[in-house]
Design a protein around this motif. Structure first.
Motif, PDB file in Angstrom:
ATOM      1  N   GLY A 367     -37.469 -17.543  83.499  1.00 34.84           N
ATOM      2  CA  GLY A 367     -36.664 -17.442  84.703  1.00 34.84           C
ATOM      3  C   GLY A 367     -37.399 -16.786  85.855  1.00 34.84           C
ATOM      4  O   GLY A 367     -38.520 -16.283  85.717  1.00 34.84           O
ATOM      5  N   LEU A 368     -36.732 -16.807  87.005  1.00 29.79           N
ATOM      6  CA  LEU A 368     -37.172 -16.080  88.189  1.00 29.79           C
ATOM      7  C   LEU A 368     -36.015 -15.150  88.548  1.00 29.79           C
ATOM      8  O   LEU A 368     -34.900 -15.615  88.814  1.00 29.79           O
ATOM      9  CB  LEU A 368     -37.483 -17.023  89.350  1.00 29.79           C
ATOM     10  N   MET A 369     -36.265 -13.853  88.524  1.00 27.37           N
ATOM     11  CA  MET A 369     -35.193 -12.883  88.723  1.00 27.37           C
ATOM     12  C   MET A 369     -35.488 -11.977  89.908  1.00 27.37           C
ATOM     13  O   MET A 369     -36.599 -11.940  90.436  1.00 27.37           O
ATOM     14  CB  MET A 369     -34.992 -12.047  87.468  1.00 27.37           C
ATOM     15  N   ARG A 370     -34.470 -11.232  90.295  1.00 25.38           N
ATOM     16  CA  ARG A 370     -34.617 -10.227  91.343  1.00 25.38           C
ATOM     17  C   ARG A 370     -33.742  -9.044  90.938  1.00 25.38           C
ATOM     18  O   ARG A 370     -32.517  -9.172  90.867  1.00 25.38           O
ATOM     19  CB  ARG A 370     -34.193 -10.788  92.695  1.00 25.38           C
ATOM     20  N   SER A 371     -34.367  -7.904  90.624  1.00 21.48           N
ATOM     21  CA  SER A 371     -33.607  -6.729  90.214  1.00 21.48           C
ATOM     22  C   SER A 371     -32.677  -6.290  91.343  1.00 21.48           C
ATOM     23  O   SER A 371     -33.089  -6.191  92.497  1.00 21.48           O
ATOM     24  CB  SER A 371     -34.553  -5.582  89.842  1.00 21.48           C
ATOM     25  N   HIS A 372     -31.409  -6.009  91.005  1.00 21.45           N
ATOM     26  CA  HIS A 372     -30.423  -5.594  92.006  1.00 21.45           C
ATOM     27  C   HIS A 372     -30.370  -4.083  92.165  1.00 21.45           C
ATOM     28  O   HIS A 372     -29.754  -3.603  93.128  1.00 21.45           O
ATOM     29  CB  HIS A 372     -29.047  -6.138  91.634  1.00 21.45           C
ATOM     30  N   ALA A 373     -30.949  -3.338  91.255  1.00 17.50           N
ATOM     31  CA  ALA A 373     -30.979  -1.874  91.389  1.00 17.50           C
ATOM     32  C   ALA A 373     -31.962  -1.285  90.398  1.00 17.50           C
ATOM     33  O   ALA A 373     -32.114  -1.778  89.275  1.00 17.50           O
ATOM     34  CB  ALA A 373     -29.591  -1.282  91.172  1.00 17.50           C
ATOM     35  N   ARG A 374     -32.619  -0.237  90.821  1.00 14.70           N
ATOM     36  CA  ARG A 374     -33.478   0.557  89.923  1.00 14.70           C
ATOM     37  C   ARG A 374     -32.687   1.833  89.600  1.00 14.70           C
ATOM     38  O   ARG A 374     -32.578   2.751  90.415  1.00 14.70           O
ATOM     39  CB  ARG A 374     -34.804   0.874  90.620  1.00 14.70           C
ATOM     40  N   LEU A 375     -32.110   1.872  88.416  1.00 18.20           N
ATOM     41  CA  LEU A 375     -31.300   3.013  87.997  1.00 18.20           C
ATOM     42  C   LEU A 375     -32.110   3.916  87.075  1.00 18.20           C
ATOM     43  O   LEU A 375     -33.037   3.470  86.387  1.00 18.20           O
ATOM     44  CB  LEU A 375     -30.046   2.531  87.261  1.00 18.20           C
ATOM     45  N   THR A 376     -31.747   5.187  87.059  1.00 16.28           N
ATOM     46  CA  THR A 376     -32.369   6.137  86.139  1.00 16.28           C
ATOM     47  C   THR A 376     -31.368   6.486  85.040  1.00 16.28           C
ATOM     48  O   THR A 376     -30.149   6.338  85.202  1.00 16.28           O
ATOM     49  CB  THR A 376     -32.800   7.420  86.857  1.00 16.28           C
TER      50      THR A 376
END
Length: 774
Positions: A367-376
């Motif tokens: 797939g080709l994705m795009r992270s919607h958030a970088r969470l800790t």
């Protein structure tokens, strides 16, 4: 040109030229065949070759063969002097005469395992001549390490320089040859040295061969670990060139996941994000889950410069103050890292779980994705606990609710399955703004960390099931059941805690969980921590294999590593096999024998990395207690050995050795099975888990070594007077030990002696030491 011999044989020059040109030394019949000599000329040919050998123009070697005067025999002993960027080894012959120059390239045999070599190793090899004085070698047998190398810190003495080895247990320093223009050093430097051959039993002498810098420099411990454990940390130019030329991915035939709200959840200091997750509820009470993993195979071609280097490294290494990535930062922190708002190539798995949390189906796709958030982890934990209801800008909170709900279902499945439920804190070194270590923190796993772990485990199971079902190459993560003798040792420990652990059962991970859960009722945090550590030490070491024995700790029949190809080569191998299986691309895979050898090699690099990480953390922990040298502190006994007890000091994470010779004068019996040291006369007993007072006598951060002296504590036998206090009592007024930990240094001739052990044949297993009264 010499005249043709009268017996009809070829000219001497022609014979010598032919012999020197052959990749392996020929026999007489092979020479005769090459020159088409009849059978009746075989005897004259032997005589001629013998004469040429006597004249020094050729030489005879083993197996009735002949070779050029400066050529090596077909089988020779060599010593490894360097490792190339391609993973091949450079060697020189051990028995070569002065002034001879032979180039030997030792290449790995892809059909056989266990033949990897390191600098300083000696090996018996089979040689093939590939050019003038140039050979290719295949390892026949690896010999015991001959070249003795040592790491240590330079100190100045009245006679010159000395070297204090950093190896634990090294009792004395050695004389160091003076510095020279090629290898300068000064007192306080850490160096790598080679022990110089000598005669007699006196103090050893060493010669510096590499300067690692001052021991008090920032990053000194990392530099020492890199050298000690031979960690590859500089990328070759060709690998960097390929990484820098990589371009951003396009959609092409990939599934478009860019609108799916995939998020990454990692530690606050993470830089390489290789997994993203998503979950949404289904009408039947289950969940649709997606785990998307960085598509490293898209950028790393098999047997290319990046692949060769990644295979050599095997994995990334995470030292407290330094990361050695498996791939260059252009990929590991760049194009392969699933950073928010950027298009990234991924290999994803969609999984369906029912209302009970059981997986009912899965499928893999590119797939080709795009992270919607970088969470800790901390942010998710704060959201879960209601401390912060807005974990990330632009992310709807219900996405987190779905992830947490799906996790709860999977956590129930894990508990029912009986996966090992250890509760061990992670030790981390804390640094100030100047890079100075100021503390060692211990943090238990949070629910947010367990959430990611469960999603990754399920994806790894799906990968193993897919490849095994298709009879395709799979690198399994294998974990064998524990050794029965270790389980017997654990049984003795828990018996002292009053916890039953019956014999005769076929041990499963759920049996360990029962012990751990019972320990929670003890109300003793130290005892619970001890039991968790003891259960961990019982376990076999996991490794990589292309055969599947299952995973004991996770209680899983099939398990592989799929979720971290940025930092583990095993995962990259699994990715390539999956990509072939889903027919997204045709990727060359190693043959089974070669794959088995690679699996063994990356298991070795993983162990070496883990040792380097632990050793470096231990050094920092030890460094933090240097300032307490000479003070009495409280510690917890973690291990009983035949020569004393290991004691964890306070909250630092540092562990020190309390030798029997540092205990009060008495006759001591040590039962390593029951984990107790007993004084015959005083009745003092020191058991695993006891809280005792100790004096810090000697500290060596480079050795990660602390020597302790007993001050007070242990368990007093009923009816005895004096000697100790029970665990949990307030600190007593124990007599402060002298500089030798309660012993008169002038009487060191009376050091404790080890008596015979009674063994395990129906008797108490004990090793006894005695300390004479003053």
């Amino acid at each position: 040109m010499t005249a043709s011999p009268p017996d009809g044989l070829p000219e001497d020059d022609a014979l010598i030229s032919y012999i020197e040109s052959q990749p392996t030394p020929p026999k007489v019949k092979e020479i005769a065949k090459a020159f088409r000599l009849p059978m009746e000329l075989r005897a004259p040919l032997r005589s001629r070759l013998k004469q040429l050998a006597e004249d020094g123009k050729i030489k005879s070697v083993e197996g009735r063969r002949v070779t050029g005067p400066d050529h090596l025999p077909p089988v020779a002993m060599v010593e490894i002097t360097a490792i190339t960027d391609d993973g091949d080894a450079i060697a020189h012959p051990v028995d070569a005469s002065e002034g001879t120059a032979h180039e030997i390239l030792v290449v790995p045999d892809r059909r056989r395992s266990g033949k990897t070599v390191a600098v300083g190793d000696r090996a018996l090899v089979r040689l093939t001549l590939i050019g003038p004085s140039q050979y290719e070698a295949q390892v026949i047998r690896k010999m015991d390490r001959h070249r003795q190398q040592v790491f240590g810190q330079v100190f100045k003495s009245r006679d010159g320089y000395g070297l204090e080895p950093v190896e634990r247990g090294a009792r004395s320093g050695m004389t160091l040859l003076p510095p020279d223009d090629n290898m300068p050093f000064r007192a306080g430097d850490m160096i790598e040295a080679e022990v110089v051959k000598g005669s007699g039993y006196g103090r050893k002498t060493a010669k510096a061969i590499r300067n690692l810098g001052p021991a008090d420099d920032h990053g000194a411990f990392a530099a020492l670990a890199i050298a000690e454990f031979e960690l590859r940390h500089v990328f070759p130019d060709d690998a960097l060139k390929v990484a820098r030329a990589a371009g951003k991915p396009t959609l092409g035939d990939r599934h478009d996941l860019r609108s799916t709200p995939l998020v990454t959840i990692d530690g606050a200091d993470a830089k390489d994000f290789d997994d993203a997750v998503f979950a949404e509820p289904r009408d039947d009470g289950g969940y649709r889950m997606i785990v998307a993993i960085a598509d490293v195979a898209h950028y790393v071609a098999p047997d290319g410069p990046l692949d060769r280097e990644a295979q050599q490294r095997g994995n990334s290494v995470y030292l407290p103050d330094f990361v050695i990535p498996m791939l260059p930062e252009e990929l590991s922190n760049g194009l392969c890292s699933l950073v928010p708002g950027e298009d990234r190539a991924c290999l994803a798995v969609e999984m369906i779980i029912d209302a009970s949390g059981n997986k009912t189906g899965h499928k893999f796709f590119r797939g080709l994705m795009r992270s919607h958030a970088r969470l800790t982890y901390d942010a998710v934990e704060d959201y879960r606990r209601g401390i912060d209801t807005e974990p990330a800008a632009g992310l709807d909170t219900h996405h987190l609710d779905h992830l947490l709900a799906a996790y709860e279902l999977r956590a129930n499945v894990r508990a029912e399955r009986g996966a090992l439920d250890l509760d061990l804190p992670e030790k981390r070194v804390q640094f100030d703004d100047n890079g100075v270590a100021v503390a060692i923190t211990k943090k238990h796993q949070s629910i947010s960390q367990k959430l990611i772990e469960e999603f990754m485990i399920l994806a790894n199971v799906a990968a193993a099931e897919t490849l095994e079902g298709a009879n395709a190459l799979c690198v399994f993560r294998a974990h064998e059941p524990p050794d029965p003798s270790k389980v017997d040792g654990l049984r003795d420990v828990v018996t002292t805690m009053g916890i039953p652990f019956p014999k005769g059962q076929v041990i499963q991970s759920r049996h360990f969980n029962s012990l751990l859960h019972q320990a929670k009722s003890l109300g003793d945090e130290a005892a619970r921590a001890l039991l968790n550590e003891t259960v961990l030490r019982c376990q076999s070491q996991a490794d990589y294999r292309i055969t599947n024995p299952g995973h004991f700790g996770l209680a899983l029949r099939r398990y592989a590593h799929f979720t971290s190809p940025i930092r583990r080569y095993a995962d990259l191998m699994v990715h390539r096999s999956l990509i072939n299986h889903i027919k997204a691309e045709t990727i060359a895979l190693p043959a089974p024998d070669n794959a088995a050898e690679i699996a063994q090699a990356i298991s070795d690099t993983e162990r070496r990395a883990a040792q380097a990480e632990r050793r470096t953390v231990d050094r920092y922990a030890t460094k933090l207690v240097e300032q307490d040298t000479g003070k009495i502190v409280e510690g917890r006994v973690t291990t009983i050995t035949g020569f004393g007890a290991f004691v964890q000091i306070g909250d630092t994470g540092a562990e020190g050795l309390l030798p029997l010779g540092r205990l009060p004068d008495d006759y001591y019996e040590v039962d390593t099975t029951a984990a107790v040291i007993s004084g015959r006369k005083s009745g003092v007993k020191i058991r695993t888990g006891d809280i005792i007072d100790v004096m810090i006598l000697e500290v060596s951060a480079l050795k990660a070594s602390v020597v302790l002296g007993w001050a007070d504590g242990g368990t007093l036998s009923p009816g005895r007077k004096g000697g100790g206090r029970k665990r949990g009592d307030r600190k007593g007024g124990g007599k402060k030990p002298g500089p030798n930990g309660g012993r008169d240094r002038s009487r060191d001739k009376n050091r404790p002696k080890k008596a015979k052990s009674t063994g395990n044949s129906g008797k108490k297993s004990a090793s006894t030491r005695k300390s004479r009264k003053k």
